[in-house]
Design a protein around this motif. Structure first.
Motif, PDB file in Angstrom:
ATOM      1  N   ALA A  14       0.799  -1.217   0.000  1.00  0.00           N
ATOM      2  CA  ALA A  14       0.000   0.000   0.000  1.00  0.00           C
ATOM      3  C   ALA A  14       0.834   1.269   0.000  1.00  0.00           C
ATOM      4  O   ALA A  14       0.354   2.324  -0.378  1.00  0.00           O
ATOM      5  N   CYS A  15       2.076   1.199   0.439  1.00  0.00           N
ATOM      6  CA  CYS A  15       2.840   2.425   0.648  1.00  0.00           C
ATOM      7  C   CYS A  15       3.161   3.135  -0.651  1.00  0.00           C
ATOM      8  O   CYS A  15       3.492   2.526  -1.653  1.00  0.00           O
ATOM      9  N   ARG A  16       3.056   4.477  -0.615  1.00  0.00           N
ATOM     10  CA  ARG A  16       3.332   5.263  -1.795  1.00  0.00           C
ATOM     11  C   ARG A  16       4.831   5.332  -2.067  1.00  0.00           C
ATOM     12  O   ARG A  16       5.281   5.230  -3.192  1.00  0.00           O
ATOM     13  N   SER A  17       5.602   5.559  -1.006  1.00  0.00           N
ATOM     14  CA  SER A  17       7.043   5.664  -1.224  1.00  0.00           C
ATOM     15  C   SER A  17       7.803   4.822  -0.208  1.00  0.00           C
ATOM     16  O   SER A  17       7.296   4.475   0.850  1.00  0.00           O
ATOM     17  N   ASP A  18       9.046   4.528  -0.557  1.00  0.00           N
ATOM     18  CA  ASP A  18       9.918   3.777   0.346  1.00  0.00           C
ATOM     19  C   ASP A  18      10.088   4.524   1.659  1.00  0.00           C
ATOM     20  O   ASP A  18      10.279   3.938   2.709  1.00  0.00           O
ATOM     21  N   LYS A  19      10.059   5.856   1.530  1.00  0.00           N
ATOM     22  CA  LYS A  19      10.326   6.710   2.675  1.00  0.00           C
ATOM     23  C   LYS A  19       9.331   6.446   3.803  1.00  0.00           C
ATOM     24  O   LYS A  19       9.687   6.441   4.975  1.00  0.00           O
ATOM     25  N   GLU A  20       8.063   6.259   3.411  1.00  0.00           N
ATOM     26  CA  GLU A  20       7.029   5.977   4.399  1.00  0.00           C
ATOM     27  C   GLU A  20       7.368   4.737   5.216  1.00  0.00           C
ATOM     28  O   GLU A  20       7.292   4.725   6.429  1.00  0.00           O
ATOM     29  N   LEU A  21       7.763   3.713   4.484  1.00  0.00           N
ATOM     30  CA  LEU A  21       8.047   2.438   5.122  1.00  0.00           C
ATOM     31  C   LEU A  21       9.328   2.546   5.959  1.00  0.00           C
ATOM     32  O   LEU A  21       9.417   1.987   7.047  1.00  0.00           O
ATOM     33  N   LEU A  22      10.264   3.301   5.432  1.00  0.00           N
ATOM     34  CA  LEU A  22      11.530   3.493   6.129  1.00  0.00           C
ATOM     35  C   LEU A  22      11.301   4.199   7.466  1.00  0.00           C
ATOM     36  O   LEU A  22      11.908   3.860   8.484  1.00  0.00           O
ATOM     37  N   ARG A  23      10.399   5.170   7.438  1.00  0.00           N
ATOM     38  CA  ARG A  23      10.071   5.907   8.652  1.00  0.00           C
ATOM     39  C   ARG A  23       9.523   4.951   9.716  1.00  0.00           C
ATOM     40  O   ARG A  23       9.890   5.015  10.885  1.00  0.00           O
ATOM     41  N   GLU A  24       8.671   4.033   9.278  1.00  0.00           N
ATOM     42  CA  GLU A  24       8.085   3.094  10.230  1.00  0.00           C
ATOM     43  C   GLU A  24       9.138   2.124  10.755  1.00  0.00           C
ATOM     44  O   GLU A  24       9.128   1.753  11.926  1.00  0.00           O
ATOM     45  N   LEU A  25      10.051   1.720   9.883  1.00  0.00           N
ATOM     46  CA  LEU A  25      11.130   0.833  10.321  1.00  0.00           C
ATOM     47  C   LEU A  25      11.994   1.533  11.368  1.00  0.00           C
ATOM     48  O   LEU A  25      12.434   0.923  12.340  1.00  0.00           O
ATOM     49  N   GLN A  26      12.225   2.824  11.142  1.00  0.00           N
ATOM     50  CA  GLN A  26      13.009   3.601  12.111  1.00  0.00           C
ATOM     51  C   GLN A  26      12.328   3.569  13.477  1.00  0.00           C
ATOM     52  O   GLN A  26      12.973   3.400  14.506  1.00  0.00           O
ATOM     53  N   TYR A  27      11.005   3.752  13.456  1.00  0.00           N
ATOM     54  CA  TYR A  27      10.265   3.736  14.708  1.00  0.00           C
ATOM     55  C   TYR A  27      10.424   2.390  15.423  1.00  0.00           C
ATOM     56  O   TYR A  27      10.629   2.336  16.633  1.00  0.00           O
ATOM     57  N   VAL A  28      10.325   1.311  14.669  1.00  0.00           N
ATOM     58  CA  VAL A  28      10.463  -0.013  15.272  1.00  0.00           C
ATOM     59  C   VAL A  28      11.868  -0.167  15.862  1.00  0.00           C
ATOM     60  O   VAL A  28      12.051  -0.677  16.967  1.00  0.00           O
ATOM     61  N   TYR A  29      12.840   0.333  15.116  1.00  0.00           N
ATOM     62  CA  TYR A  29      14.217   0.281  15.616  1.00  0.00           C
ATOM     63  C   TYR A  29      14.339   1.044  16.943  1.00  0.00           C
ATOM     64  O   TYR A  29      14.883   0.536  17.920  1.00  0.00           O
ATOM     65  N   TYR A  30      13.781   2.251  16.968  1.00  0.00           N
ATOM     66  CA  TYR A  30      13.864   3.033  18.201  1.00  0.00           C
ATOM     67  C   TYR A  30      13.117   2.357  19.343  1.00  0.00           C
ATOM     68  O   TYR A  30      13.526   2.438  20.498  1.00  0.00           O
ATOM     69  N   GLN A  31      12.029   1.682  19.017  1.00  0.00           N
ATOM     70  CA  GLN A  31      11.290   0.969  20.051  1.00  0.00           C
ATOM     71  C   GLN A  31      12.175  -0.093  20.703  1.00  0.00           C
ATOM     72  O   GLN A  31      12.216  -0.219  21.920  1.00  0.00           O
ATOM     73  N   ILE A  32      12.907  -0.825  19.885  1.00  0.00           N
ATOM     74  CA  ILE A  32      13.767  -1.872  20.429  1.00  0.00           C
ATOM     75  C   ILE A  32      14.911  -1.257  21.235  1.00  0.00           C
ATOM     76  O   ILE A  32      15.224  -1.708  22.336  1.00  0.00           O
ATOM     77  N   VAL A  33      15.487  -0.180  20.704  1.00  0.00           N
ATOM     78  CA  VAL A  33      16.562   0.493  21.439  1.00  0.00           C
ATOM     79  C   VAL A  33      16.034   1.021  22.772  1.00  0.00           C
ATOM     80  O   VAL A  33      16.709   0.943  23.795  1.00  0.00           O
ATOM     81  N   SER A  34      14.809   1.518  22.772  1.00  0.00           N
ATOM     82  CA  SER A  34      14.287   2.089  24.006  1.00  0.00           C
ATOM     83  C   SER A  34      14.098   1.021  25.081  1.00  0.00           C
ATOM     84  O   SER A  34      14.081   1.313  26.265  1.00  0.00           O
ATOM     85  N   LEU A  35      13.980  -0.235  24.664  1.00  0.00           N
ATOM     86  CA  LEU A  35      13.850  -1.311  25.653  1.00  0.00           C
ATOM     87  C   LEU A  35      15.202  -1.776  26.176  1.00  0.00           C
ATOM     88  O   LEU A  35      15.315  -2.258  27.291  1.00  0.00           O
ATOM     89  N   LEU A  36      16.234  -1.656  25.337  1.00  0.00           N
ATOM     90  CA  LEU A  36      17.504  -2.297  25.694  1.00  0.00           C
ATOM     91  C   LEU A  36      18.713  -1.360  25.748  1.00  0.00           C
ATOM     92  O   LEU A  36      19.718  -1.702  26.356  1.00  0.00           O
ATOM     93  N   THR A  37      18.648  -0.247  25.132  1.00  0.00           N
ATOM     94  CA  THR A  37      19.749   0.685  24.836  1.00  0.00           C
ATOM     95  C   THR A  37      20.649   0.103  23.742  1.00  0.00           C
ATOM     96  O   THR A  37      20.833  -1.103  23.645  1.00  0.00           O
ATOM     97  N   LEU A  38      21.208   0.994  22.968  1.00  0.00           N
ATOM     98  CA  LEU A  38      22.054   0.571  21.869  1.00  0.00           C
ATOM     99  C   LEU A  38      23.346  -0.036  22.399  1.00  0.00           C
ATOM    100  O   LEU A  38      23.880  -1.002  21.850  1.00  0.00           O
ATOM    101  N   THR A  39      23.819   0.518  23.505  1.00  0.00           N
ATOM    102  CA  THR A  39      25.053   0.006  24.107  1.00  0.00           C
ATOM    103  C   THR A  39      24.894  -1.469  24.442  1.00  0.00           C
ATOM    104  O   THR A  39      25.765  -2.286  24.136  1.00  0.00           O
TER     105      THR A  39
END
Lengths: 516, 229
Positions: free
Chosen positions: A186-211
């Motif tokens: 459904a996504c119009r551009s890759d950017k939309e999907l990329l933005r959501e992937l970023q959010y998922v990434y930050y969600q995981i980092v927020s649980l564990l920290t990147l370190t």
């Protein structure tokens, strides 16, 4: 694609969330289309609440820019790769044990494949970490193929960004030590999907920290990260749901509970008075709406971090009673360490949730005292009653504004990072219709934020509604009119609406921000 | 309300100055004489929060599993021999990623309820690891109680009552099987803890020592052949 991103962009592209100070003093009485950032309705008076310079563009443009990319649009090679993916799924059909997990779904079924948007997270060793639908176990070979694609392109000193094939977009985001893959039709551009992937990434980092993430995978490359994320999958599930439904995540902004500015002032100062040495942020929420936020001097909260906090609080009923105390990493603030959040509701059945963010792991009792101080102070004031009243009455209806044919709108003040939106009118009461409207807004959003050809304004007639978007350096405005509306009507509506928002701004937005 | 305001510390009482004063809590209707910290420990989804809710509200919250995030702090005041004892209960998340937070609060706890799930063997096997953690982080004289939860799920039982008893004996801790669903032994577990802690603090030199193990043995419902379950 990167080249295009790095191209000096048009002024409204790099909208910063913090206002330029010299601009704030000269607030225009009535908004004009040539609004300068920092003077639009809803712009804060003193300091912005949120961290400087993070908008949709910054969020999606930050992927590894140093390395060359390989973007292949539906080349034969990739079409074949997708073929392999499908092939793999068929093979799995034979050996999936029947499981009773609620998430359980046959990953080889048509139903699984026809989901609108898939999200996968895997480790660089190809181990599955998260899937939105189905179970990670059942998808381990599929994820293996995904990793093989990433490594294959990487071997040539390149990065795989996306595959477009068969009307399907497969977008890759490599954030060592994780690889995130989104698949959507459904996504119009890759950017939309990329933005959501970023959010998922930050969600995981927020649980564990990147370190911690780096540490784990440095020591054991094939570590099964699900062990550490066990019991937290629902956070990612909910985040993905929000990405489809919450305008705040789309607009990279936060909405406020409409409240008389005098009442909000009293609440803010009560919160400000309940301070403690290690307290960094005090956030008062009413459901998904911000009531007030007090922060330590010079410390800003990024809207992504705030959305992660919203998601944490909104996803679990475990804070409903008692007082919660949990580590949380705010990845836009610092990916290396945990903050510690004291989370409690002001009253058991109330929507009002107080979040006190401290730097000290052993600060629970200090935070608990802060909360009590705040509550004692607040309950003596009439503002508390006003706040409860504001909670009871639904937001505001678009009819109040008195613009014919206008059904709904979303207005974001770029400099404050806050947005306002009326409640959904009758036509959009059902979940289905709301989802459809959000998809229309998403569409508009992707037009005005197109990576190569961003539009300043956009108008589209549809069978069921007419949509319009208008972006200036100061604000973003998305409107939904009934199909009977005309373009001329829409243009005049914008001016009328901006005047109305200006008139109501001290109720709809948080204009002055307090620090301890 | 916080422990720092607790009117009585163990040291004071041992010095013979055990004159507990009526402490007033911030919210009215909540007077108490002594406050103690109790912590619930155990693997994820063994039923720590359910046990607590059963004790606190007398209800069973079944259905969906809601993982506790971090630690959750709640109070309950109980009557022990005409004395109001406030239990400050830390409900902890069983997940591994929260270990470091929970460790920080071990040493404040005066009692630990260590839970496993009788239908989940790994949760029982991990009890030894939990006890080692307790040894490393908690106070030396902390009161520990081992609870085998979900005793109502007889059909799915994989950990025998005797195994629990054996393990408890080995470590010298009291043991019982509980069910947050039926409420069996839940109240008893908390009350026994409260009694023990209360006796420790208010004990007079000539008074006989409270026998926690005997008390529990005499009170608990056995989930054996003759029980209802």
């Amino acid at each position: 694609m990167d080249e295009e991103r790095q191209r000096p962009s048009v002024p409204w592209e790099n909208g910063t969330l913090a206002p330029a100070h010299h601009l704030c003093t000269e607030r225009a009485d009535s908004p004009t289309p040539g609004l300068v950032e920092g003077t639009e309705p809803g712009a804060g008076q003193k300091n912005a609440m949120f961290v400087h310079a993070q908008s949709f563009e910054d969020l999606t443009a930050e992927a590894e820019e140093a390395r060359k990319e390989a973007e292949v649009f539906g080349s034969r090679e990739c079409a074949e790769d997708v073929g392999v993916l499908v092939e793999e799924k068929r093979v799995e059909q034979l050996n999936i044990p029947p499981d009773c997990r609620s998430k359980e779904e046959d990953v080889s079924s048509e139903a699984w494949r026809s989901h609108k948007k898939h999200m996968f997270v895997l480790s660089e060793a190809g181990k599955p970490i998260y899937t939105r639908y189905g179970t990670e176990e059942a998808l381990s070979s599929t994820m293996g193929v995904m990793m093989a694609l990433v490594s294959f392109v990487e071997a040539e000193n390149n990065i795989i960004r996306s595959i477009h094939a068969d009307g399907c977009k497969v977008v890759f985001l490599t954030k060592s030590p994780l690889v995130l893959v989104g698949v959507s039709r459904a996504c119009r551009s890759d950017k939309e999907l990329l933005r959501e992937l970023q959010y998922v990434y930050y969600q995981i980092v927020s649980l564990l920290t990147l370190t911690q993430l780096n540490h784990i995978f440095q020591h054991k490359q094939n570590y099964d990260l699900r062990r550490l994320l066990a019991g937290s999958e629902y956070l990612t599930d909910n985040l993905l749901h929000r990405l489809d439904h919450d305008p705040g995540l789309l607009l990279s902004a936060v909405t406020c509970l409409p409240l008389a500015s005098s009442s909000r002032g009293v609440i803010s100062s009560s919160l400000q008075a309940a301070k403690s040495k290690n307290l960094v942020f005090s956030i008062l929420l009413a459901g998904d709406r911000l009531v007030t936020l007090v922060r330590k001097k010079d410390q800003f909260l990024h809207h992504i971090d705030l959305h992660l906090v919203f998601n944490l609080v909104g996803s679990s009923s475990s804070f409903r009673e008692g007082e919660g105390w949990t580590p949380i990493c705010l990845p836009k603030f610092n990916t290396a360490g945990f903050f510690h959040a004291h989370i409690s509701y002001l009253e058991p059945a109330s929507e009002l949730c107080l979040i006190l963010v401290s730097t000290d792991r052993e600060d629970f009792f200090n935070m608990s005292d802060c909360k009590q101080k705040f509550l004692d102070r607040l309950s003596k004031r009439s503002a508390y009653q006003a706040l409860k009243e504001a909670l009871k009455s639904r937001s505001y209806s678009v009819a109040q504004i008195g613009i014919p044919e206008l059904r709904h709108f979303m207005y974001k003040s770029k400099s404050s990072g806050l947005y306002t939106s009326p409640e959904f009118p009758l036509v959009y009461q059902s979940d289905e219709e709301q989802g459809r409207l959000m998809a229309l807004y998403q569409d508009l959003h992707s037009y005005v934020h197109h990576p190569t050809r961003p539009l300043r304004s956009f108008y589209r007639c549809g069978e069921t509604e007419n949509m319009m978007a208008w972006v200036t350096s100061g604000f973003e405005l998305y409107l939904c009119f009934s199909p009977l509306g005309t373009k001329a009507l829409a243009i005049s509506a914008v001016n009328k609406l901006l005047k109305w928002i200006r008139k109501e701004e001290d109720r709809l937005f948080i204009l002055s921000h307090l620090t301890y | 309300m916080s422990i720092r305001k607790a009117p009585l510390t163990r040291k004071q009482s041992r010095n013979g100055t055990s004159k507990y004063v009526l402490e007033r809590c911030a919210s009215i209707n909540e007077y108490y004489d002594i406050a103690f910290k109790v912590m619930l420990l155990g693997d994820s989804s063994v039923g720590k929060t359910c046990i607590l809710l059963r004790f606190k509200d007398g209800a069973f919250v079944g259905g969906n599993f809601i993982a506790t995030v971090g630690i959750d702090f709640r109070n309950k005041v109980v009557d022990v021999d005409n004395l109001k004892v406030k239990l400050q209960i830390w409900d902890t998340a069983g997940q591994e990623r929260f270990r470091s937070v929970t460790h920080a609060y071990y040493r404040d706890a005066q009692a630990l309820l260590l839970l496993y799930d009788i239908t989940n063997k790994p949760s029982f096997d991990n009890i030894r690891a939990w006890l080692n953690e307790v040894h490393d982080y908690a106070q030396k004289d902390v009161v520990i109680m081992l609870l085998g939860n979900k005793s109502d799920m007889a059909a799915e039982r994989v950990v025998k009552t005797e195994d629990g008893e054996k393990l408890a004996k080995e470590y010298g801790v009291p043991f019982m099987e509980t069910s947050a669903k039926t409420g069996i032994n839940v109240e008893l577990a908390f009350l026994a803890i409260a009694k023990e802690l209360k006796h420790r603090t208010t004990q007079q030199p000539n008074e006989p020592k409270f026998q926690l193990l005997d008390y529990i043995e005499s009170q608990k419902h056995k989930t054996g052949c003759c029980s209802l379950v």
